[in-house]
Scaffold this active site. Structure first.
Site, short mmCIF file in Angstrom:
data_model
loop_
_atom_site.label_atom_id
_atom_site.label_comp_id
_atom_site.label_asym_id
_atom_site.label_seq_id
_atom_site.Cartn_x
_atom_site.Cartn_y
_atom_site.Cartn_z
N ASN A 266 14.71 -38.16 -8.69
CA ASN A 266 14.02 -37.66 -7.22
C ASN A 266 13.55 -36.65 -7.39
OD1 ASN A 266 14.12 -36.57 -4.84
ND2 ASN A 266 16.06 -36.73 -4.11
N ARG B 29 12.56 -41.91 -6.02
CA ARG B 29 12.50 -41.68 -4.89
C ARG B 29 10.87 -41.53 -4.51
NH1 ARG B 29 12.41 -35.72 -2.09
NH2 ARG B 29 12.26 -36.30 0.10
N HIS C 76 13.01 -38.29 5.36
CA HIS C 76 14.64 -38.09 5.13
C HIS C 76 15.09 -39.63 5.23
CE1 HIS C 76 14.37 -33.50 6.01
NE2 HIS C 76 14.31 -33.85 4.64
N ARG D 41 8.75 -24.46 7.49
CA ARG D 41 7.97 -25.05 8.30
C ARG D 41 8.37 -24.79 9.90
NH1 ARG D 41 9.80 -30.32 5.33
NH2 ARG D 41 9.03 -29.88 3.24
N GLU E 65 21.66 -38.79 -1.12
CA GLU E 65 20.37 -39.65 -1.22
C GLU E 65 20.30 -40.24 -2.47
OE1 GLU E 65 16.73 -37.46 0.82
OE2 GLU E 65 18.22 -35.75 0.17
#
Length: 373
Positions: free
Chosen positions: A9, A66, A155, A216, A357
Site C-alpha cells: 500500500n 493498492r 477510500h 484538506r 484496507e
C-alpha cells in the site's frame, strides 16, 4: 496449503505492507518519511526493494497493490500486465500525488518477483455502483466527458471492508443492510452503502471534496479559487497547495492531529474549539443527507484513526440526531475494538470498526487469482 499474499500500500510518503498466510498476518510494517530530508528511503522504489529484500517470500502466490485512481476504466481488481500499467499511467492527472507512487511499487515488485501474479485493487472501484445522478456534476456535458470530470470517490477498500464488517458485527445479512460509513483519518470521507453497494460518497473527482480533513479543506465554494487567483494573485499550484496541504485542521489551528486539537480545545483554545465544531458539523450534515438518500438507515459506523480513537468526535458528530433514532451510549463510546456504541434497542446501530484496507486488498487479490483457475 493456504495462499501467501503480499500486500503493498504505497502512499504519497510511505509504504505499508502486510504478508498473509491465508487469513493470518505473518509480517507487517510501514516505511515512512519517504523522500524527506533526514527521513527514510529516497523514493518509493527504494522503499519497496527494502521491504522485499527483508521479507521471507518463499511460497508467495500473489501480490496485491493498492492503486488510488482507476477512473471509469477499472470497476474491479485486475491482474496486472503492461496494458494495465499503461492505463494507470494515463490516470496520473486525476491522482498526481498517489498513482505515481502506486506505479513505483508495481514496477519494483514485478521486477523483483518475476512470475508471481500481481493485482491492482483500486480505491475508486467500490464506488462504480454510484447512480449517475450521484456521480454527475452539473457542468457542460461535453466538457465533463472530454476531461473526465465526475465523482469517482475514494477510500473504497476501507468503506467496503467496514460496511461488510458492520453486517458481521450486527449479525445481519450484508445484502440487506443500509449503512453510513465514516472513514475519519488525516483524509476523511463518508459513504452511503445500500446492500453492499456504494450509492453516495463525499470525495469527488479528487480526495479534496467532502469532509474537513487533516490538511484538506473539504467542501468549498469554487468562487474561493477564482477570488484567490484574481484578487490575491495566487497561481494555480499555490492554490492547489493551500487547499490540499495547508487547510483543514492544519489551516484552522496550525496542527493536523485531532488529538492535539482536542487537547487545545479542552485547554480553552478558541481556534481549536472552532475547528472542532467545523469538523463535526460537516460530518453531521453528511449523515443527515445520506440518511435521507438511503430512506432507511440501519447503522452508522466510524473507522480510521480519528473515527476509531476519538470518542468526543463520535459523540459530537451524532449529537442532536436522536429523533432520527441515532444516539451514542457514553460508556460504550469510551471502549475499544470493534463494537456497538449505541444504546440497547436503538433504532439505528452506531458502531466502531477498525478498518483493515490491507486485508481487503488481500481478499480481492485472492478473488482475482481464483478466477484464473
Amino acid at each position: 496449503m493456504s495462499d501467501r499474499i503480499l500486500v503493498l500500500n504505497c502512499g504519497s510518503s510511505s509504504v505499508k505492507y502486510r504478508l498473509y498466510d491465508g487469513e493470518e498476518v505473518r509480517d507487517k510494517g510501514t516505511v515512512e518519511r519517504i523522500g524527506e530530508p533526514g527521513g527514510g528511503p529516497v523514493d518509493h522504489e527504494s522503499a519497496v526493494r527494502e521491504i522485499i529484500d527483508r521479507l521471507d517470500l518463499g511460497g508467495l502466490t500473489g501480490v496485491g497493490h493498492r492503486v488510488v485512481h482507476g477512473g471509469r476504466k477499472f470497476s474491479e481488481p485486475v491482474l496486472i500486465d503492461d496494458a494495465v500499467i499503461a492505463a494507470i499511467e494515463d490516470l496520473v492527472p486525476l491522482a498526481p500525488l498517489h498513482n505515481p507512487a502506486n506505479l513505483a511499487g508495481i514496477r519494483v515488485a514485478r521486477e523483483a518477483l518475476p512470475g508471481i501474479p500481481q493485482t491492482a485493487v483500486f480505491d475508486t472501484a467500490f464506488h462504480h455502483t454510484l447512480p449517475e445522478a450521484a456521480a454527475t456534476y452539473a457542468i457542460d456535458r461535453d466538457t465533463a466527458e472530454r476531461w473526465g470530470i465526475r465523482r469517482y470517490g475514494f477510500h473504497g477498500t476501507s468503506h467496503a471492508y467496514v460496511s461488510r464488517r458492520t453486517a458481521e458485527l450486527l449479525d445481519r445479512p450484508y445484502a440487506e443492510l443500509n449503512t453510513i460509513t465514516l472513514h475519519l483519518g488525516n483524509g476523511a470521507s463518508a459513504c452511503a452503502v445500500r446492500g453492499g453497494r456504494s450509492v453516495a460518497t463525499s470525495m469527488g473527482m479528487s480526495p479534496l471534496e467532502g469532509l474537513v480533513m487533516g490538511t484538506r479543506s473539504g467542501d468549498l465554494d469554487p468562487t474561493v479559487i477564482f477570488h484567490l487567483r484574481r484578487e490575491a494573485g495566487m497561481g494555480v499550484d499555490e492554490i492547489d497547495d493551500l487547499l490540499n496541504h495547508r487547510s483543514g485542521l492544519l489551516g484552522l489551528t496550525g496542527v493536523n492531529d485531532m488529538r492535539e486539537v482536542l487537547a487545545r480545545r479542552d485547554a480553552g483554545d478558541p481556534a481549536a474549539a472552532l475547528a472542532f465544531d467545523v469538523y463535526r458539523r460537516r460530518i453531521t450534515g453528511y449523515v443527515g443527507a445520506y440518511y435521507a438518500l438511503l430512506g432507511r438507515l440501519d447503522a452508522v459506523t466510524f473507522t480510521a484513526g480519528v473515527g476509531e480513537h476519538a470518542a468526543p468526535v463520535r459523540a459530537a458528530s451524532l449529537a442532536g440526531l436522536e429523533r432520527l433514532g441515532i444516539s451514542v451510549d457514553p460508556v460504550r463510546n469510551d471502549g475499544s475494538g470493534d463494537r456497538v456504541i449505541s444504546p440497547d434497542g436503538a433504532e439505528v446501530a452506531v458502531c466502531v470498526v477498525n478498518t483493515d484496507e490491507e486485508r481487503e486488498i488481500a481478499r480481492e487479490t485472492r478473488k482475482v487469482l481464483a478466477s484464473r483457475g
